[in-house]
Scaffold this motif. Structure first.
Motif, PDB file in Angstrom:
ATOM      1  N   UNK A 552       0.828  -1.203   0.000  1.00  0.00           N
ATOM      2  CA  UNK A 552       0.000   0.000   0.000  1.00  0.00           C
ATOM      3  C   UNK A 552       0.869   1.263   0.000  1.00  0.00           C
ATOM      4  N   UNK A 553       1.829   1.320  -0.915  1.00  0.00           N
ATOM      5  CA  UNK A 553       2.687   2.502  -1.015  1.00  0.00           C
ATOM      6  C   UNK A 553       1.901   3.657  -1.633  1.00  0.00           C
ATOM      7  N   UNK A 554       1.873   4.773  -0.944  1.00  0.00           N
ATOM      8  CA  UNK A 554       1.218   5.996  -1.418  1.00  0.00           C
ATOM      9  C   UNK A 554       1.718   7.150  -0.559  1.00  0.00           C
ATOM     10  N   UNK A 555       1.483   8.383  -0.959  1.00  0.00           N
ATOM     11  CA  UNK A 555       2.045   9.529  -0.221  1.00  0.00           C
ATOM     12  C   UNK A 555       1.655   9.580   1.241  1.00  0.00           C
ATOM     13  N   UNK A 556       0.441   9.164   1.590  1.00  0.00           N
ATOM     14  CA  UNK A 556       0.041   9.241   2.998  1.00  0.00           C
ATOM     15  C   UNK A 556       0.771   8.225   3.861  1.00  0.00           C
ATOM     16  N   UNK A 557       1.425   7.235   3.259  1.00  0.00           N
ATOM     17  CA  UNK A 557       2.229   6.266   3.998  1.00  0.00           C
ATOM     18  C   UNK A 557       3.710   6.592   3.956  1.00  0.00           C
ATOM     19  N   UNK A 558       4.063   7.767   3.440  1.00  0.00           N
ATOM     20  CA  UNK A 558       5.452   8.238   3.441  1.00  0.00           C
ATOM     21  C   UNK A 558       5.492   9.457   4.348  1.00  0.00           C
ATOM     22  N   UNK A 559       5.997   9.267   5.563  1.00  0.00           N
ATOM     23  CA  UNK A 559       6.017  10.325   6.559  1.00  0.00           C
ATOM     24  C   UNK A 559       7.295  11.152   6.430  1.00  0.00           C
ATOM     25  N   UNK A 600     -11.360   9.084   5.961  1.00  0.00           N
ATOM     26  CA  UNK A 600     -10.983   8.704   4.613  1.00  0.00           C
ATOM     27  C   UNK A 600     -11.937   9.273   3.586  1.00  0.00           C
ATOM     28  N   UNK A 601     -11.412   9.835   2.531  1.00  0.00           N
ATOM     29  CA  UNK A 601     -12.247  10.362   1.456  1.00  0.00           C
ATOM     30  C   UNK A 601     -12.470   9.288   0.413  1.00  0.00           C
ATOM     31  N   UNK A 602     -13.383   9.558  -0.530  1.00  0.00           N
ATOM     32  CA  UNK A 602     -13.638   8.601  -1.600  1.00  0.00           C
ATOM     33  C   UNK A 602     -12.390   8.352  -2.408  1.00  0.00           C
ATOM     34  N   UNK A 603     -11.606   9.408  -2.567  1.00  0.00           N
ATOM     35  CA  UNK A 603     -10.383   9.245  -3.350  1.00  0.00           C
ATOM     36  C   UNK A 603      -9.446   8.250  -2.686  1.00  0.00           C
ATOM     37  N   UNK A 604      -9.317   8.321  -1.343  1.00  0.00           N
ATOM     38  CA  UNK A 604      -8.447   7.397  -0.649  1.00  0.00           C
ATOM     39  C   UNK A 604      -8.967   5.972  -0.753  1.00  0.00           C
ATOM     40  N   UNK A 605     -10.287   5.808  -0.741  1.00  0.00           N
ATOM     41  CA  UNK A 605     -10.855   4.471  -0.814  1.00  0.00           C
ATOM     42  C   UNK A 605     -10.573   3.834  -2.175  1.00  0.00           C
ATOM     43  N   UNK A 606     -10.547   4.638  -3.215  1.00  0.00           N
ATOM     44  CA  UNK A 606     -10.260   4.103  -4.550  1.00  0.00           C
ATOM     45  C   UNK A 606      -8.818   3.623  -4.635  1.00  0.00           C
ATOM     46  N   UNK A 607      -7.898   4.330  -3.995  1.00  0.00           N
ATOM     47  CA  UNK A 607      -6.472   4.002  -3.989  1.00  0.00           C
ATOM     48  C   UNK A 607      -5.919   3.876  -5.402  1.00  0.00           C
ATOM     49  N   UNK A 608      -5.721   5.005  -6.051  1.00  0.00           N
ATOM     50  CA  UNK A 608      -5.251   5.034  -7.432  1.00  0.00           C
ATOM     51  C   UNK A 608      -3.772   4.733  -7.597  1.00  0.00           C
ATOM     52  N   UNK A 609      -3.105   4.330  -6.538  1.00  0.00           N
ATOM     53  CA  UNK A 609      -1.681   4.015  -6.616  1.00  0.00           C
ATOM     54  C   UNK A 609      -1.445   2.525  -6.878  1.00  0.00           C
ATOM     55  N   UNK A 610      -2.489   1.741  -6.911  1.00  0.00           N
ATOM     56  CA  UNK A 610      -2.314   0.298  -7.052  1.00  0.00           C
ATOM     57  C   UNK A 610      -2.025  -0.104  -8.491  1.00  0.00           C
ATOM     58  N   UNK A 611      -1.262  -1.172  -8.621  1.00  0.00           N
ATOM     59  CA  UNK A 611      -0.906  -1.706  -9.939  1.00  0.00           C
ATOM     60  C   UNK A 611      -2.139  -2.330 -10.592  1.00  0.00           C
ATOM     61  N   UNK A 612      -2.140  -2.450 -11.934  1.00  0.00           N
ATOM     62  CA  UNK A 612      -3.312  -3.043 -12.623  1.00  0.00           C
ATOM     63  C   UNK A 612      -3.662  -4.428 -12.108  1.00  0.00           C
TER      64      UNK A 612
END
Length: 724
Positions: A552-559, A600-612
């Motif tokens: 689950x790598x994404x900006x909110x998990x990079x402190x 959590x917003x809808x955008x976070x729930x979608x998680x657009x950082x995931x691989x196909x």
């Protein structure tokens, strides 16, 4: 005959004193004054058993430390620089002769039974920078002569019987960093003129005294303050000054149990405070308390009000004051009775699983105290520092499936604290997600930690599985990965304690509250963040004990810390939460980080950082997932755009690939780099080649075919070459 006897006795005493003077250093003689000031007892005899007046070198005595290189002269006598006799049950007084120890830097006598006043003469020890006398029976006033010490930094006199007013002379302690005067008998008003002068102060604790009057506006000028500003359990009154909002955003307030009134300000650092900071101030209102300042009282009109304003008939005298009070009291009693009935049935239903009644709060669960053999219930209300209620106090003796012995275990041996300290510490909510609620907790030593509540599920049979997973995570040690420090397991509660990273996360830095990136995110800073994150992720993939997949790598998990050094958080949490009996979610990203209270917003729930391939149901996370996600983060650093950049112009089926496809199409169409890169980076023309090289690394990471993507080790190596 008697004269000859006395003469011999005096001669023997003189000879003995002469021998001591010749054998002991001046520092040794000063130390003997401390031994003489302590009452004889079995405990003191054990402490001072090796304090020998015939020993020419006191540096080997218990609790004494020396510096043998404190003088430029050849063969200088060793100088005493530290006295540490804490928690030895010593009873007596503090001798003024300690002031002759001119090289003394640290005086630590806390946790004893010393009484009397603090002698002004000890501040003749001009090298003193730390004085720890807390937990004694000292009395008298706070000596401002300590401010004459040119190097004084740390003063902890808490837990004594000191009294009088907080002296204005404290404004001369310009080097002071920590002032802890809690649990004394100080009274009077807080002087305002003191605080602007203490520009190096990082910790201030005046709690549990008898201070009154208003909180001075000048406290807002303590710009170096961190940790907690603790004024709780006093008699302070009036409004909370708005100037406290000017304090650093990392400061926690503790203003509980005072007589403060009015609306809580909503500016600056007030936005980061949880409700616990303001509890037990009945006249306070506003966020974060659940008390609306616009609600008006329904009390009867005061005596003397014109009857024409109350609806009475002309000439009618109206109800007598006594009858009005009687009716009001009856109304209040009826309302209170109905309210109690409603509350009783609501919380009876709410707390059926643990028997722990925490009205209006989140249940922490019950734990077993090994020494007292009594259960207690800790309750959270947006934080951890709520009252602990023992069964003996409640008159309760019920049992149940939730009973069991909780265990607080430190993974890092150099990091230890007690469960009671954790529960009573000042705290506030950082965020809530599918991976649990996260609190920032400031421990008694001023060190902040992040505490994540995993939930109340899981049975004892999975305890070993949980511990094995925790210890695997605990073995991960890398400067770009958040360090897990300790954990707590009980049948109805699981907590993870990790380092607190103070500067928020990359998502906040890129988008902020206004949607605009931070002006501090220069190209060199972004490249630093990219390189550090790549190093941490490569370590998790290649060198960690389990060869972890983050998933689950994404900006909110990079402190980010204050130097914009990145830290990867939340790895391994999905597995832990599954063991704890809860359903994991991908909307985490708060472990160890400084975040506002958000949902959590809808955008976070979608998680657009995931691989196909990650969109396929029941597929297990792989390292290739992480590499793709990291590539999307790189593109966001380069373009300043989030992955859902062009949702309005693309179909929903392609929304996960929007940013990746947008960048690829830009390169295929040979668009100028200035049309794709973040406009904030255009001023750094010298970075054009570095930006272009980073784009190519990101595009390699975001290849649609996972087999084509490079290993994270290679990604890190390629990034390290950029800009060097």
């Amino acid at each position: 005959m008697n004269f000859q006897f006395y003469l011999c006795t005096i001669l023997i005493f003189i000879i003995r004193i002469t021998n001591i003077v010749h054998s002991l250093t001046p520092d040794g003689l000063a130390l003997l004054s401390l031994m003489s000031a302590v009452d004889n007892s079995s405990s003191s005899s054990a402490v001072f058993s090796d304090w020998d007046e015939n020993d020419p070198d006191p540096c080997g005595w218990t609790g004494v430390s020396c510096d043998r290189n404190s003088s430029s002269t050849p063969d200088p006598p060793p100088r005493v620089v530290g006295i540490s006799l804490a928690g030895k049950n010593l009873q007596g007084y503090i001798p003024s002769e300690l002031g002759s120890l001119t090289s003394l830097r640290r005086l630590n006598l806390h946790g004893n039974k010393f009484s009397g006043s603090i002698p002004d003469q000890i501040f003749n020890a001009t090298s003193l920078h730390s004085i720890f006398l807390y937990g004694n029976n000292l009395s008298g006033s706070l000596p401002t002569s300590m401010c004459s010490l040119p190097k004084i930094q740390n003063v902890d006199l808490s837990g004594n019987s000191l009294s009088g007013e907080i002296p204005k002379g404290l404004n001369q302690c310009k080097q002071l960093q920590r002032l802890i005067l809690a649990r004394n008998n100080f009274s009077g008003q807080l002087p305002g003129a003191v605080w602007p002068a203490l520009m190096n102060l990082v910790q201030l604790d005046l709690s549990s005294n008898n201070l009154d009057g208003n909180i001075p506006e000048e406290l807002g000028e303590l710009k170096s303050l961190s940790g907690t500003l603790n004024l709780s359990f006093n008699h302070l009154s009036g409004k909370i000054p708005k100037s406290l909002g000017d304090l650093p955003m990392t400061v926690s307030f503790d203003l509980r149990a005072n007589n403060l009134s009015g609306e809580i300000p909503q500016t600056g650092s007030f936005a980061n405070q949880g409700p616990t900071a303001f509890l037990r101030n009945p006249l306070l209102c506003g966020f974060p308390l659940q008390k609306d300042c616009t609600v008006k009282s329904n009390a009867p009109p005061p005596m003397g009000v014109n009857s024409s304003n109350t609806g009475a008939r002309p000439g009618h005298k109206g109800l007598s004051p006594g009858l009005i009070l009687l009716i009001s009291a009856a109304d209040a009693a009826v309302v209170a009775f109905v309210g109690l009935i409603l509350i009783y049935f609501y919380w009876k239903k709410k707390d059926h699983s643990t028997g722990c009644s925490c009205t209006g709060t989140i249940k922490l669960g019950r734990h077993l105290n090994k020494n007292r053999k009594s259960r207690f219930c800790g309750c959270f209300n947006g934080s951890l520092n709520n009252d602990i209620e023992t069964d003996s106090e409640k008159g309760s003796s019920e049992g149940g499936e939730g009973d069991g012995e909780g265990e607080l275990v430190a993974i890092d041996k150099g990091f230890s604290f007690e469960l009671d300290e954790l529960l009573r510490a000042s705290a506030y909510v950082l965020g809530k997600s599918g991976l649990g609620i996260v609190y920032k907790v400031v421990l008694g030593n001023g060190i902040p930690v992040a505490v994540r509540r995993l939930g109340e599920g899981g049975d004892q049979q999975r305890y070993k599985e949980f511990v094995a997973e925790i210890h695997a995570i605990g073995k991960v040690k890398h400067p770009n990965v958040v360090k897990l420090r300790a954990y707590y397991w009980a049948p109805d509660e699981k907590l993870l304690i990790s380092d607190f990273i103070s500067n928020g996360n990359l998502g906040n830095a890129l988008r902020g509250r206004t949607g605009q990136p931070s002006t501090s995110l220069t190209w060199s800073t972004r490249l630093k963040i990219a390189k550090g994150t790549a190093r941490g992720l490569a370590y998790l993939h290649e060198c960690s004990p389990r060869k972890f997949v983050h998933g689950d790598i994404k900006p909110s998990n990079i402190l980010l810390d204050n130097e914009f050094q990145p830290y990867i958080s939340d790895f391994g949490l999905n597995r832990l939460i599954s063991i704890a009996g809860n359903e994991p979610s991908s909307s985490g990203g708060f472990m160890g980080g400084a975040l506002p209270n958000i949902k959590p917003t809808n955008q976070e729930k979608i998680n657009n950082y995931r691989a196909p391939e990650a969109r396929i149901n029941a597929s297990r996370p792989t390292q290739k997932w992480d590499i793709y996600s990291f590539g999307v983060v790189l593109l966001e650093l380069l373009t300043g755009k989030s992955p859902d950049h062009s949702l309005s112009t693309t179909s929903s089926s392609n929304e996960i690939h929007d940013l990746v496809k947008w960048v690829r199409k830009g390169f295929e169409d040979e668009k100028p780099l200035s049309e794709m890169v973040d406009p904030m980076l255009l001023q750094e023309v010298h970075a054009k080649k570095e930006v272009l090289a980073t784009f190519h690394v990101a595009l390699g990471c975001t290849e649609g075919d996972p087999e084509i993507r490079p290993r994270m080790k290679n990604v890190s190596e390629n990034l390290e070459k950029i800009g060097t």
